[in-house]
Design an enzyme around this catalytic site. Structure first.
Site, PDB file in Angstrom:
ATOM      1  N   SER A  35      65.919  81.890 -75.216  1.00  0.00           N
ATOM      2  CA  SER A  35      64.871  81.228 -74.437  1.00  0.00           C
ATOM      3  C   SER A  35      63.727  80.796 -75.347  1.00  0.00           C
ATOM      4  O   SER A  35      63.219  81.590 -76.130  1.00  0.00           O
ATOM      5  CB  SER A  35      64.289  82.175 -73.378  1.00  0.00           C
ATOM      6  OG  SER A  35      65.247  82.466 -72.414  1.00  0.00           O
ATOM      7  N   HIS A  66      65.749  76.115 -71.643  1.00  0.00           N
ATOM      8  CA  HIS A  66      67.124  76.000 -72.147  1.00  0.00           C
ATOM      9  C   HIS A  66      67.606  74.576 -71.862  1.00  0.00           C
ATOM     10  O   HIS A  66      67.474  74.098 -70.755  1.00  0.00           O
ATOM     11  CB  HIS A  66      68.044  76.992 -71.427  1.00  0.00           C
ATOM     12  CG  HIS A  66      67.912  78.405 -71.905  1.00  0.00           C
ATOM     13  ND1 HIS A  66      68.685  78.915 -72.927  1.00  0.00           N
ATOM     14  CD2 HIS A  66      67.128  79.412 -71.508  1.00  0.00           C
ATOM     15  CE1 HIS A  66      68.361  80.183 -73.131  1.00  0.00           C
ATOM     16  NE2 HIS A  66      67.412  80.516 -72.282  1.00  0.00           N
ATOM     17  N   HIS A  88      73.196  83.010 -68.200  1.00  0.00           N
ATOM     18  CA  HIS A  88      72.728  84.365 -67.913  1.00  0.00           C
ATOM     19  C   HIS A  88      73.366  84.885 -66.627  1.00  0.00           C
ATOM     20  O   HIS A  88      73.634  84.118 -65.698  1.00  0.00           O
ATOM     21  CB  HIS A  88      71.201  84.384 -67.737  1.00  0.00           C
ATOM     22  CG  HIS A  88      70.446  83.901 -68.924  1.00  0.00           C
ATOM     23  ND1 HIS A  88      70.219  82.566 -69.155  1.00  0.00           N
ATOM     24  CD2 HIS A  88      69.869  84.572 -69.951  1.00  0.00           C
ATOM     25  CE1 HIS A  88      69.524  82.430 -70.276  1.00  0.00           C
ATOM     26  NE2 HIS A  88      69.296  83.628 -70.781  1.00  0.00           N
ATOM     27  N   TYR A  90      71.866  86.515 -64.359  1.00  0.00           N
ATOM     28  CA  TYR A  90      70.960  86.327 -63.207  1.00  0.00           C
ATOM     29  C   TYR A  90      71.068  84.937 -62.585  1.00  0.00           C
ATOM     30  O   TYR A  90      70.611  84.718 -61.460  1.00  0.00           O
ATOM     31  CB  TYR A  90      69.500  86.638 -63.576  1.00  0.00           C
ATOM     32  CG  TYR A  90      68.911  85.789 -64.675  1.00  0.00           C
ATOM     33  CD1 TYR A  90      68.554  84.461 -64.464  1.00  0.00           C
ATOM     34  CD2 TYR A  90      68.700  86.325 -65.944  1.00  0.00           C
ATOM     35  CE1 TYR A  90      68.010  83.684 -65.476  1.00  0.00           C
ATOM     36  CE2 TYR A  90      68.155  85.558 -66.965  1.00  0.00           C
ATOM     37  CZ  TYR A  90      67.818  84.247 -66.723  1.00  0.00           C
ATOM     38  OH  TYR A  90      67.293  83.490 -67.727  1.00  0.00           O
ATOM     39  N   GLU A  91      71.677  83.989 -63.315  1.00  0.00           N
ATOM     40  CA  GLU A  91      71.880  82.663 -62.736  1.00  0.00           C
ATOM     41  C   GLU A  91      73.002  82.671 -61.698  1.00  0.00           C
ATOM     42  O   GLU A  91      73.178  81.693 -60.958  1.00  0.00           O
ATOM     43  CB  GLU A  91      72.220  81.650 -63.837  1.00  0.00           C
ATOM     44  CG  GLU A  91      71.064  81.387 -64.789  1.00  0.00           C
ATOM     45  CD  GLU A  91      71.468  80.499 -65.957  1.00  0.00           C
ATOM     46  OE1 GLU A  91      71.569  79.283 -65.760  1.00  0.00           O
ATOM     47  OE2 GLU A  91      71.697  81.041 -67.062  1.00  0.00           O
ATOM     48  N   ALA A 118      65.044  86.192 -76.635  1.00  0.00           N
ATOM     49  CA  ALA A 118      63.663  86.631 -76.454  1.00  0.00           C
ATOM     50  C   ALA A 118      63.730  87.998 -75.782  1.00  0.00           C
ATOM     51  O   ALA A 118      64.553  88.198 -74.893  1.00  0.00           O
ATOM     52  CB  ALA A 118      62.914  85.644 -75.569  1.00  0.00           C
ATOM     53  N   MET A 221      67.792  89.997 -71.365  1.00  0.00           N
ATOM     54  CA  MET A 221      68.726  89.696 -70.263  1.00  0.00           C
ATOM     55  C   MET A 221      69.960  88.957 -70.760  1.00  0.00           C
ATOM     56  O   MET A 221      70.567  88.172 -70.011  1.00  0.00           O
ATOM     57  CB  MET A 221      68.013  88.872 -69.186  1.00  0.00           C
ATOM     58  CG  MET A 221      66.793  89.551 -68.579  1.00  0.00           C
ATOM     59  SD  MET A 221      65.981  88.553 -67.353  1.00  0.00           S
ATOM     60  CE  MET A 221      64.421  89.440 -67.166  1.00  0.00           C
ATOM     61  N   SER A 222      70.338  89.198 -72.026  1.00  0.00           N
ATOM     62  CA  SER A 222      71.494  88.450 -72.566  1.00  0.00           C
ATOM     63  C   SER A 222      72.146  89.217 -73.708  1.00  0.00           C
ATOM     64  O   SER A 222      71.966  90.424 -73.847  1.00  0.00           O
ATOM     65  CB  SER A 222      71.016  87.085 -73.085  1.00  0.00           C
ATOM     66  OG  SER A 222      70.179  87.248 -74.217  1.00  0.00           O
ATOM     67  N   ASN A 245      56.824  89.883 -75.789  1.00  0.00           N
ATOM     68  CA  ASN A 245      55.817  90.616 -75.007  1.00  0.00           C
ATOM     69  C   ASN A 245      56.005  92.107 -75.228  1.00  0.00           C
ATOM     70  O   ASN A 245      57.078  92.544 -75.635  1.00  0.00           O
ATOM     71  CB  ASN A 245      55.947  90.280 -73.515  1.00  0.00           C
ATOM     72  CG  ASN A 245      57.364  90.462 -73.008  1.00  0.00           C
ATOM     73  OD1 ASN A 245      58.250  89.640 -73.292  1.00  0.00           O
ATOM     74  ND2 ASN A 245      57.586  91.535 -72.300  1.00  0.00           N
ATOM     75  N   HIS A 259      57.589  84.559 -67.755  1.00  0.00           N
ATOM     76  CA  HIS A 259      58.457  83.661 -68.528  1.00  0.00           C
ATOM     77  C   HIS A 259      57.655  82.689 -69.393  1.00  0.00           C
ATOM     78  O   HIS A 259      58.094  82.307 -70.479  1.00  0.00           O
ATOM     79  CB  HIS A 259      59.396  82.908 -67.574  1.00  0.00           C
ATOM     80  CG  HIS A 259      60.497  82.152 -68.265  1.00  0.00           C
ATOM     81  ND1 HIS A 259      61.410  82.772 -69.104  1.00  0.00           N
ATOM     82  CD2 HIS A 259      60.836  80.842 -68.260  1.00  0.00           C
ATOM     83  CE1 HIS A 259      62.245  81.867 -69.575  1.00  0.00           C
ATOM     84  NE2 HIS A 259      61.922  80.694 -69.088  1.00  0.00           N
TER      85      HIS A 259
HETATM   86 CL1  6GU Z   1      60.048  93.039 -70.579  1.00  0.00          CL
HETATM   87  N1  6GU Z   1      62.546  92.575 -70.011  1.00  0.00           N
HETATM   88  C1  6GU Z   1      63.654  91.866 -70.035  1.00  0.00           C
HETATM   89  N2  6GU Z   1      64.724  92.334 -69.373  1.00  0.00           N
HETATM   90  N3  6GU Z   1      63.782  90.713 -70.679  1.00  0.00           N
HETATM   91  C2  6GU Z   1      62.708  90.251 -71.327  1.00  0.00           C
HETATM   92  C3  6GU Z   1      61.507  90.935 -71.340  1.00  0.00           C
HETATM   93  C4  6GU Z   1      61.460  92.132 -70.653  1.00  0.00           C
HETATM   94  N4  6GU Z   1      60.624  90.225 -72.077  1.00  0.00           N
HETATM   95  C5  6GU Z   1      61.267  89.130 -72.501  1.00  0.00           C
HETATM   96  N5  6GU Z   1      62.530  89.138 -72.054  1.00  0.00           N
END
Ligand code: 6GU
Length: 287
Positions: A35, A66, A88, A90-91, A118, A221-222, A245, A259
């Site tokens: 991402s 993306h 992903h 989640y999609e 990310a 998430m990947s 983050n 995001h």
């Molecule tokens: Cl805090 N969690 C997840 N699952 N994915 C992220 C994230 C956090 N920060 C960026 N991608």
């Protein structure tokens, strides 16, 4: 035809042959852009792009940040293919579908996968903008019975019970540390354990504290399922996480993951990441 779990070997060969008929050099290294990291593909020379929607039986990606295309060409003279936009869970895609491009890469002749993502930093020593070399992963979704290899196994890709103890190539990780020193970015390059959760929501404070306790350094998430699919078909794997983050592990902290921040940090680091990945491609191709 297609089995209920995954595409048949023949369908994936059709996709690969379709792509091979449209490109002039077969890729040796596959790159998945995370991402906000799509600009990694911008240093590809002699580039030939193919949109996912133009590839028969290919999924399309729906996430902001993306692009949704394969970019073929060269980095430092090395033939590569980059996915600008990944799929992903989640999609709504099942894991095997998220990982379909990895098997297509294998059939295109790719030997090495570089996956980028990310991620939220859980290790308290990590700062926003750090780059984590993935040393290992914890397959949380696998613990719950969800795995890209679930279902019938096709031995033409790999064994029923693939080992995962050397998932992230040791030599590649050492090369990455050397390259980080050469580029004078070793102050922001770390090494740690990644985990993938299904998303799309970011985690609760309790969830993040649990992950911290079990030794997770970064969460996203990947990647995990892509790496499992890649190792199953014997691709060499390197992965890195851009820490976008800090994970909120205290109820006193008022920060919230979002995001936009993920994409902002991607932009902030795009030049450094491009330089780093270009150098990695050059060096990985030598071994
Ligand atoms: Cl805090 N969690 C997840 N699952 N994915 C992220 C994230 C956090 N920060 C960026 N991608």
């Amino acid at each position: 035809g297609n089995s209920s779990k995954g595409y048949s070997y023949e369908t994936l060969l059709e996709i690969a042959n379709f792509l091979l008929s449209r490109i002039s050099v077969k890729p040796h290294i596959g790159i998945i852009c995370g991402s906000g990291m799509g600009s990694l593909a911008e240093s590809i020379t002699e580039s030939e792009s193919i949109s996912y929607e133009d590839i028969p039986n290919f999924p399309v990606s729906t996430v902001e940040g993306h692009h949704g295309k394969l970019v073929f060409g060269k980095i430092s003279g090395v033939p590569v293919v980059a996915m600008q936009g990944r799929f992903h869970y989640y999609e709504g895609y099942p894991l095997w579908k998220c990982c379909l491009p990895v098997r297509v890469m294998k059939l295109l002749g790719v030997k090495t996968l570089i996956a980028t993502n990310a991620a939220g930093g859980l290790n308290p020593s990590y700062k926003i903008g750090d780059v984590m070399i993935v040393k290992d992963h914890i397959n949380m979704m696998g613990f719950a019975g969800n795995n890209p290899l679930h279902g019938p196994n096709d031995e033409r890709f790999g064994p029923r019970f693939p080992p995962m103890s050397k998932a992230y190539n040791y030599e590649y990780r050492n090369i990455a540390k050397e390259v980080a020193k050469e580029l004078n970015i070793d102050n922001i390059v770390k090494e740690g354990v990644y985990t993938c959760l299904g998303g799309p929501n970011f985690e609760t404070v309790a969830e993040l504290n649990m992950l911290k306790m079990v030794g997770v350094d970064a969460v996203g998430m990947s990647t995990v399922h892509e790496v499992i699919t890649a190792r199953h078909c014997d691709l060499n794997v390197f992965a890195l996480s851009l820490i976008t983050n800090e994970c909120v592990t205290s109820y006193e902290n008022n920060d919230e993951a979002n995001h936009e921040e993920v994409l902002d940090v991607g932009r902030m680091r795009q030049d450094i990441l491009r330089l780093f990945v270009n150098k990695l491609v050059e060096r990985f191709a030598l071994i």
